[in-house]
Design a protein around this motif. Structure first.
Motif: not given
Lengths: 114, 114
Positions: A24-27, A91-96
């Motif tokens: 579940y990525p960062i909102p 898992c990792a998340s980022s914002s475009s």
């Protein structure tokens, strides 16, 4: 602050079984990455998704598949598990919008195949 | 030869010392450079993110990138026992990593002695 949530934290499976890992990525982050880290190894890139579409593919075995859902959470499906699949899966998340700030990893799922 | 070379250590220094961690790389296309800290059984935590050459400072941490020498460094001032962890350098040619994801070093195990 909200972080990247992964579940389960630990998973034990037998050879040839299947496993599903969730992320579940960062909102408001629209990009998700999956990495595999073997014992004493550096993380190896598996696959990434941007806006629910596969973005880039790294060294992901054909036995593995992944997808990103409408709520941006992602699942990594692993079939015909082998002993060598035992590893930490991050898992990792980022914002475009904020790609200049690297990306945030979750705490990982430790998969043990016996 | 691995694309990113990093001395695995362990590197043991007394509390309060200045720590210098380094990575060398061979791919001149790398433009985005990161340092992650990883505690045992935890996910990598982003410490510093730099683009292209130059210095960046954040609290006790300073990151330096010398693209002409293909060499990056992380300095930790006034080191604390809580800084004891594995430090991974990571880099990419594209923001977010592109098709290859991030390329990591093997990590340096740092021990700060009280």
């Amino acid at each position: 602050a909200a972080g990247v949530i992964q579940s389960p934290r630990h998973l034990i499976k037998e050879k040839r079984e299947t496993a599903t890992l969730k992320c579940y990525p960062i909102p408001r982050h629209d990009t998700v990455y999956w990495y595999q880290q073997g014992p004493g190894q550096d993380p190896q890139f598996l696959i990434s998704f941007y806006e629910k579409m596969q973005s880039d593919k790294g060294s992901i075995p054909d036995r593995f598949s992944a997808q990103q859902f409408s709520d941006y959470h992602s699942e990594l499906n692993m079939s015909s598990l082998e002993l060598g699949d035992s590893a930490l899966y991050f898992c990792a998340s980022s914002s475009s919008w904020d790609r200049n700030y690297g990306y945030t990893f979750g705490s990982g799922t430790r998969l043990t195949v016996v | 030869q691995k694309e990113v070379e990093q001395d695995p250590g362990p590197l043991s220094v007394p509390e309060g010392a200045i720590v210098s961690l380094n990575c060398t790389y061979s791919n001149s296309a790398f433009q985005y450079f990161m340092w992650y800290r990883q505690y045992s059984r935890k996910g990598p935590e982003l410490l510093m993110y730099t683009y292209s050459s130059g210095n960046k400072e954040d609290g006790r941490f300073t990151a330096q990138v010398d693209k002409s020498s293909k060499y990056i460094s992380l300095f930790i001032r006034d080191s604390q026992p809580s800084d004891s962890a594995t430090y991974l350098c990571a880099m990419s040619a594209l923001p977010g990593g592109g098709a290859d994801g991030l390329t990591f070093g093997k990590g340096t195990h740092l021990i700060i002695q009280p």
